[in-house]
Design a protein around this motif. Sequence first.
Motif, PDB file in Angstrom:
ATOM      1  N   ASP B  36       0.843  -1.201   0.000  1.00  0.00           N
ATOM      2  CA  ASP B  36       0.000   0.000   0.000  1.00  0.00           C
ATOM      3  C   ASP B  36       0.879   1.251   0.000  1.00  0.00           C
ATOM      4  OD1 ASP B  36      -2.339  -1.331  -0.233  1.00  0.00           O
ATOM      5  OD2 ASP B  36      -3.158  -0.773   1.718  1.00  0.00           O
ATOM      6  N   ASN B  63      -3.225  -3.974  -1.574  1.00  0.00           N
ATOM      7  CA  ASN B  63      -4.391  -3.927  -2.451  1.00  0.00           C
ATOM      8  C   ASN B  63      -4.443  -2.654  -3.289  1.00  0.00           C
ATOM      9  OD1 ASN B  63      -4.715  -2.899   0.154  1.00  0.00           O
ATOM     10  ND2 ASN B  63      -6.936  -2.817  -0.031  1.00  0.00           N
ATOM     11  N   HIS B 116       0.836  -8.601   2.970  1.00  0.00           N
ATOM     12  CA  HIS B 116       0.163  -7.315   3.208  1.00  0.00           C
ATOM     13  C   HIS B 116      -1.079  -7.507   4.073  1.00  0.00           C
ATOM     14  CE1 HIS B 116      -1.390  -3.309   2.695  1.00  0.00           C
ATOM     15  NE2 HIS B 116      -2.516  -3.795   2.234  1.00  0.00           N
ATOM     16  N   HIS B 150      -2.127  -3.511   6.382  1.00  0.00           N
ATOM     17  CA  HIS B 150      -3.446  -3.478   5.766  1.00  0.00           C
ATOM     18  C   HIS B 150      -4.558  -2.925   6.649  1.00  0.00           C
ATOM     19  CE1 HIS B 150      -6.423  -4.313   2.793  1.00  0.00           C
ATOM     20  NE2 HIS B 150      -6.994  -5.293   3.452  1.00  0.00           N
TER      21      HIS B 150
HETATM   22 FE   LIG Z   1      -4.228  -2.534   2.301  1.00  0.00          FE
END
Ligand SMILES: [Fe+2]
Lengths: 584, 246
Positions: B36, B63, B116, B150
């Motif tokens: 991220d 993500n 992550h 995350h």
């Molecule tokens: Fe994330």
Amino acid sequence: MRIKQYGQWKTANLKQRFFYWSAAILVGGGLLLSLLSFWNTRRLLMADAMTKSEVILREVEAIRSYVKEELRPKMYELHGRDKFIIEAMSTTYISTNIMSRSAESMPQYSYRRVSLNPHNPGNLADPFEDEMFNWFEEDPTRMFWQGIVKKNGASFFVSMVPDYFEVSCIRCHGKAEDAPKELIARYGLDGGFRFKAGDLAGINSVAIPVSDSLREAWQGSLVLFALTLGGSFFLLWLLTLLFQRLVVERLAVMLSLVNHREPGKKSMFNGGDEIDVLHDSFGALGSYVRSARKGASLQPNFIGPYVVESPIAAGAISWIYQGHVAKTKEKVSLKIGFDDVLQNPLYHACLKTELGLFEKLSHPCLPEVKERVGDDLILEEVRGRSLIHLLDKGPLGEQLLLYVFSQLCDLVASFHAAGVVHHDLRPHILMLDEQGKLNLIDMGLATVDQQQDPIMAAGLGPQGDLLYLAPEQIRGERGDPRSDIYALGVLLYFSATGQLPFSEERKTEQQWLRHKKLIKKGDISRGSLSESFEQIAYRALSYEAEKRYQWVEDMWKELGALQVNGVCGRTIENNRGHSDDGGT
Amino acid sequence: MRLMVFSDIHGNLEALQSVLADAAQRNVDRSICLGDLVGYGPNPNECVSLIRSLNKCRCLAGNHDAAIFWGMSPYGMTGAARKSIFWTMEQLTPENKNYLQGLPDRLDILNMTFVHANPYNPRGWNYVLDRKYALRSFAATACRNLFIGHSHRPMVITRKNILSIDLLEVSGSRNIAVKDTKRRIVNCGSVGQPRDADPRACYLVVDLKKEVFEYYRVEYDLEKTVKAIRSAGLPALLGRRLMNGT
Ligand SMILES: [Fe+2]
Ligand SMILES: [Fe+2]
């Protein structure tokens, strides 16, 4: 057979062949097994029926001989020769009568006493029994017959024993005019006469129905067949999965290496399954080895605008040459793959990885890439001599040693931090210039954790110099960062003493392993090194990876802290600072 | 060995710079970024370039990084996140995009695993915040310590036995010494968008020799980032989230 595209790897048809053959073997085996089981059940059934019918026939035999030998003479004695009481004197009447009574309690057995010409029409032979009469008459030595007989749609196990007339029988079965009047009164004059002693009188037979048992046996083997079929397919599924994991996937990786096509070029392999393709590839490797022994490799003169001069050093799969730019005379180094090694696609894949690493990684101790010409790299000029040359003349001084290792540890830590394992650290590929600046010129056997490792996938076994390899690498495993730490341990020892921590005469891998397991502190240095320095070297040289330093940084921290005490236990006069550019 | 673990920078250059300056004093040998790098924040290019220039630093994909090259659909994200992803897609240089696309999902180093979001379905991006997902994560790995990001909430989850866990939310700068050999899930918090009501940037240093998790919270120039969010035309909500630490 065409090699078809399958996922990202090309694969042929090894898996299908394995599957079809195993399926055929398993189904055939299942069929054979159930047939055998049916045959065995039937055999047991027959043996059982045989024993039972024999018992019955023997019993009948005993009754008949009792009547003949005991009862009938006694009757004659009591009632005179003229009197014939059928109920007490006729063997056939008495035996059938007794057996029909016992048949009431054992309905599954049927006893018959038949004749072609009986007094009692109920005892007339049926067509099958008629045939059996002929069979027995053909050869009077035949005393027994057993077999399966189909009657009214059901199967029976039938045992038959022939019965021959004796002299005492002829009174009733000879001439009709001699026969007792009681007999004629009951059965008339139609049948049972005109025999003489020695004629086949009749057949005693016992029939046991076996249809049900045979059907059960048949059903049992069908169930068995279905079960083995199910089990086989489960087993087959497991085996195929295992085969896919253990063989096909790894083969596919190797295959993708040997079968990768350059655009516009035709694949050199176009038939057979994976093994055939690999066989061809290793054939090519064999021809390389033969031509290499003949010294067939030629040194190139020019690569693009660069002039190639003499070689400086050899890496795992490539040479480092000196050279210059033709026009400007600017000096460069050139990394050129061993011509013939690269015919082997596996090593070619290694070279591609190596070139990629030189381009991707940047570190003060890695020569900078100026240009890539095909599979050749043009690097900035590498100066100086290799560490092996320097060590031939004796150990490095303490100051230089620590400076070299500060650079080397930082370089290796950078590799490990980037997920790269070098696998082949040795003094031949470490170049030192006059200022002690270190340059690593080869990464031919290096791996990257996010990329497929061709050497491991091909199961090529230990690669590199056994002297510097960690035990796990000699055992054929592909090492992790701790294997590089082992090589650093060997280098550290070598640099400090000018000697290897073990003698070089070992030859086989097994001997090396044993030897590397046995090394003890002070074995070779004989007190020339300080206690704490030796501690560091031997920890890095631990046989088990878990006992070594787990991180290069940890090793350097202890080594770097030695500067005060020194490598040999003496104080260092002018303690030169070194650049420690670790940390983020 | 002292390993720096940080995550969820989300294009917040001020926070990243402050964290790196703070970490420079803490004898860090290597660092691992759990992903991220972009999304939400106003300086995606600068952040990616800074991470790429770091020495001995490894980076994983998050993500938001995956969303940049449509490795996951931005349409599955909340409004503000989606807007900032499309904005970031336009901002990023091709090299930086390529870099994000080449990031791995997972690293296994000795007895440690780094991901992550979670190890059982790395591209499903579930948050590991409760017993169910923690146990599932333990079951999916064999490592002793699992490092995740995350959720943007610093946290140490200890596996007590096969059925139960101990969940410790970490607040402020704090050292957590490990005294046993139990397995743990360690969330290193977020550099660029903390969500534990503390707006300071968060990162973790793991001292593998002393077995200590050292959490650090670092002040940074929040105003500057909020202003940059506004001038980039990103939703104002993102600035408010930074101020509140939510
Ligand atoms: Fe994330
Ligand atoms: Fe995030």
